[in-house]
Write an enzyme that holds these catalytic residues in place. Structure first.
Site, PDB file in Angstrom:
ATOM      1  N   ASP A 252       0.817  -1.215   0.000  1.00 52.98           N
ATOM      2  CA  ASP A 252       0.000   0.000   0.000  1.00 52.98           C
ATOM      3  C   ASP A 252       0.850   1.263   0.000  1.00 52.98           C
ATOM      4  OD1 ASP A 252       0.660   0.090   2.706  1.00 52.98           O
ATOM      5  OD2 ASP A 252      -1.078  -1.164   3.200  1.00 52.98           O
ATOM      6  N   LYS A 274      -3.973   2.815   0.220  1.00 54.99           N
ATOM      7  CA  LYS A 274      -5.035   3.428   1.003  1.00 54.99           C
ATOM      8  C   LYS A 274      -4.642   4.851   1.355  1.00 54.99           C
ATOM      9  CE  LYS A 274      -5.154   0.187   4.136  1.00 54.99           C
ATOM     10  NZ  LYS A 274      -5.567  -0.540   5.340  1.00 54.99           N
ATOM     11  N   MET A 387      -1.386   8.648  13.008  1.00 53.82           N
ATOM     12  CA  MET A 387      -2.544   9.121  12.246  1.00 53.82           C
ATOM     13  C   MET A 387      -3.204  10.329  12.902  1.00 53.82           C
ATOM     14  SD  MET A 387      -4.228   5.484  11.129  1.00 53.82           S
ATOM     15  CE  MET A 387      -3.689   4.477  12.511  1.00 53.82           C
TER      16      MET A 387
END
Ligand code: SAH
Length: 487
Positions: A252, A274, A387
């Site tokens: 990814d 993603k 994140m």
């Protein structure tokens, strides 16, 4: 790539070497060993050539080089150790259409000679494109000790059984796997031990066993591999080995090209990238994809950023594999917090500052996560947020609202361990503004706690200043010296 490495078949071809000393003799020796017809041009040949006289391919001609000496030559070595003479030889060689090499004179070279580790038919050539033959030789010496001389014999054996194995196992993938297993099997052990006859008996048995299983589809497997935060040097040996073995790699967005470059060249690569809030391929589908590929008999490598189990949803992926009864293995990786902290010089649990370190995610399905503030805001504790960049402003306000000191140091490490790593340091109150000013794009980890202040105190290497690692090492060493010298 500065130069293209190739292996030239010189058998029966003409090579011209000028000069009668050590330099010329070394090149003549290499060419003769490769089966070339070597014309050595020099007034006299020194004693270094004595051993080479056993080769019928060696011819000596006294006198200065003439244009006709070079007709039909593929390679020319100017080994007279006289610059002007070698420059003339280069001109003559080029005029005849040959490639010319003058040792230690890159400006006169069409090609450079690598350092050669000879385990014929296995060869390892190390080249620095002429910039540092010394370094190339050093690497060669290291390899000398790790590649046993008997590997040459094994390479020869593998070459000799190619046809036989090819006739018995026609499917390419299955054949490759058979041969791979063979290299680590008792068959190879016998070859390395020098008993080829015994090796052939064992091989015949292996082939018979394979035939009897021939119709059973090979079962694939899945490797769930942590690729680390970006610097390929942080991969584990096992990750590297599996990257070289996989039939298909599913990766990814967090995986950068330096790591993808280590994947076996003919492996299939599938991007299931993603972006935050934009799942190119839903998690479930990634699971189904891997199961399907493994059922086709493929070795599937699921390559994840950092560590697969650290906010990586690796757990969910292996649950699906387990249900589908697909064999798998998990390979840990350096998680972004640890890679980032060490590359930014922040010791996460320096004992004067923190007895604990918690890793949290700032993101949840549908937006910001509800944090357990009483566990998070504690003295003597470092908090690392994954994140969290997109909602940094709100997060920091929440920290203060729940009792955190607005002056607590915070570091953001953006693109940790990559060439474009940036570190922004401020306080809980000021970090959101500082991050905006730097236009950080992520991926980024946020480190909150007094350990962040050690970064300046330690005078650590700061990659964002563009100083080289060597300078950083020198700086760290001199800092250490100062620290030791201190009264
Ligand atoms: N499994 C990964 C984390 C995946 S979640 C790991 O162990 O590192 C994705 C988050 O990881 C990003 O939002 C960011 O917070 C962090 N991250 C991943 N790679 C990073 C990098 N090179 N530099 C900084 N943060 C990174």
């Amino acid at each position: 790539m500065e130069q293209l490495p190739i292996n030239v078949d010189l058998k029966g071809k003409r090579v011209v070497v000028t000069g009668g000393g050590t330099v010329a003799a070394r090149k003549a020796d290499l060419a003769l060993r490769a089966g070339a017809h070597v014309l050595a041009i020099a007034e006299t040949l020194g004693s270094e050539f004595d051993e080479l006289r056993v080769y019928p391919g060696l011819t000596h001609r006294a006198g200065p080089p003439r244009a006709e000496d070079f007709a039909g030559a593929v390679l020319v070595f100017g080994g007279s150790e006289d610059h002007d003479a070698d420059a003339r030889v280069r001109a003559l060689g080029r005029a005849a259409g040959a490639l010319v090499n003058v040792p230690d004179r890159p400006e006169l070279c069409d090609f450079s000679m690598p350092a050669i580790l000879d385990r014929s038919p296995l060869l390892v050539a190390i080249s620095s494109a002429g910039t540092s033959p010394l370094l190339a030789r050093l690497i060669k010496e290291r390899l000398e000790s790790t590649i046993p001389a008997s590997f040459g014999r094994l390479a020869g054996f593998m070459g000799s059984i190619r046809e036989l194995v090819g006739s018995r196992i026609t499917d390419n993938r299955r054949r490759r796997r058979f041969l791979e297993q063979l290299i680590e099997s008792p068959v190879a052990d016998q070859v390395l031990a020098g008993d080829e006859a015994r090796a052939r008996v064992l091989l015949a048995a292996e082939l018979d066993a394979h035939d009897s299983l021939g119709n059973v589809p090979a079962t694939g497997e899945v490797y769930l591999v942590g690729g680390g935060p970006g610097d390929p040097d942080l991969l584990t040996f096992r990750a590297l080995r599996l990257l070289q073995r996989a039939d298909v790699v599913v990766y990814d967005r967090l995986i950068g090209s330096p790591i993808l470059g280590l994947v076996r060249r003919d492996a299939e690569r599938i991007y299931v990238g993603k972006m935050r809030g934009d799942h190119a391929l839903p998690q479930e589908e990634i699971g189904h994809l891997m199961i399907r590929l493994a059922r086709e008999g493929k070795r599937v490598l699921r390559l994840k950023g950092g560590d697969p189990f650290m906010f990586g949803r690796g757990g969910e992926e292996i649950e699906m594999l387990a249900e589908a009864r697909i064999p798998f293995q998990v390979v840990p990786g350096v998680t972004a917090a640890l890679g980032g902290a060490s590359y930014a010089g922040i010791p996460l649990t320096h004992r004067d500052h923190a007895q604990a370190c918690v890793f949290v995610t700032g993101h949840a399905r549908g937006g910001r996560i509800e944090m357990d503030w009483t566990t998070l805001i504690r003295p003597q504790q470092t908090v690392v947020i994954y994140m969290g960049l997109a909602m940094l402003d709100g997060l920091m306000k929440d920290f203060v609202a729940h009792g955190a000191d607005p002056d607590l140091p915070v570091a953001i490490i953006d693109n940790a361990t990559r060439p474009n790593q940036r570190v922004v340091v401020a306080t809980v109150a000021g970090i959101a503004e500082a991050a905006r000013a730097q236009a950080l794009k992520g991926p980024a980890v946020i480190i909150i706690g007094t350990v962040v202040s050690l970064r300046d105190k330690l005078g650590w290497f700061k990659p964002e200043t563009g100083r080289s690692a060597a300078v950083a090492v020198a700086e760290a060493a001199s800092w250490q010296e100062k620290a030791t010298d201190a009264p």
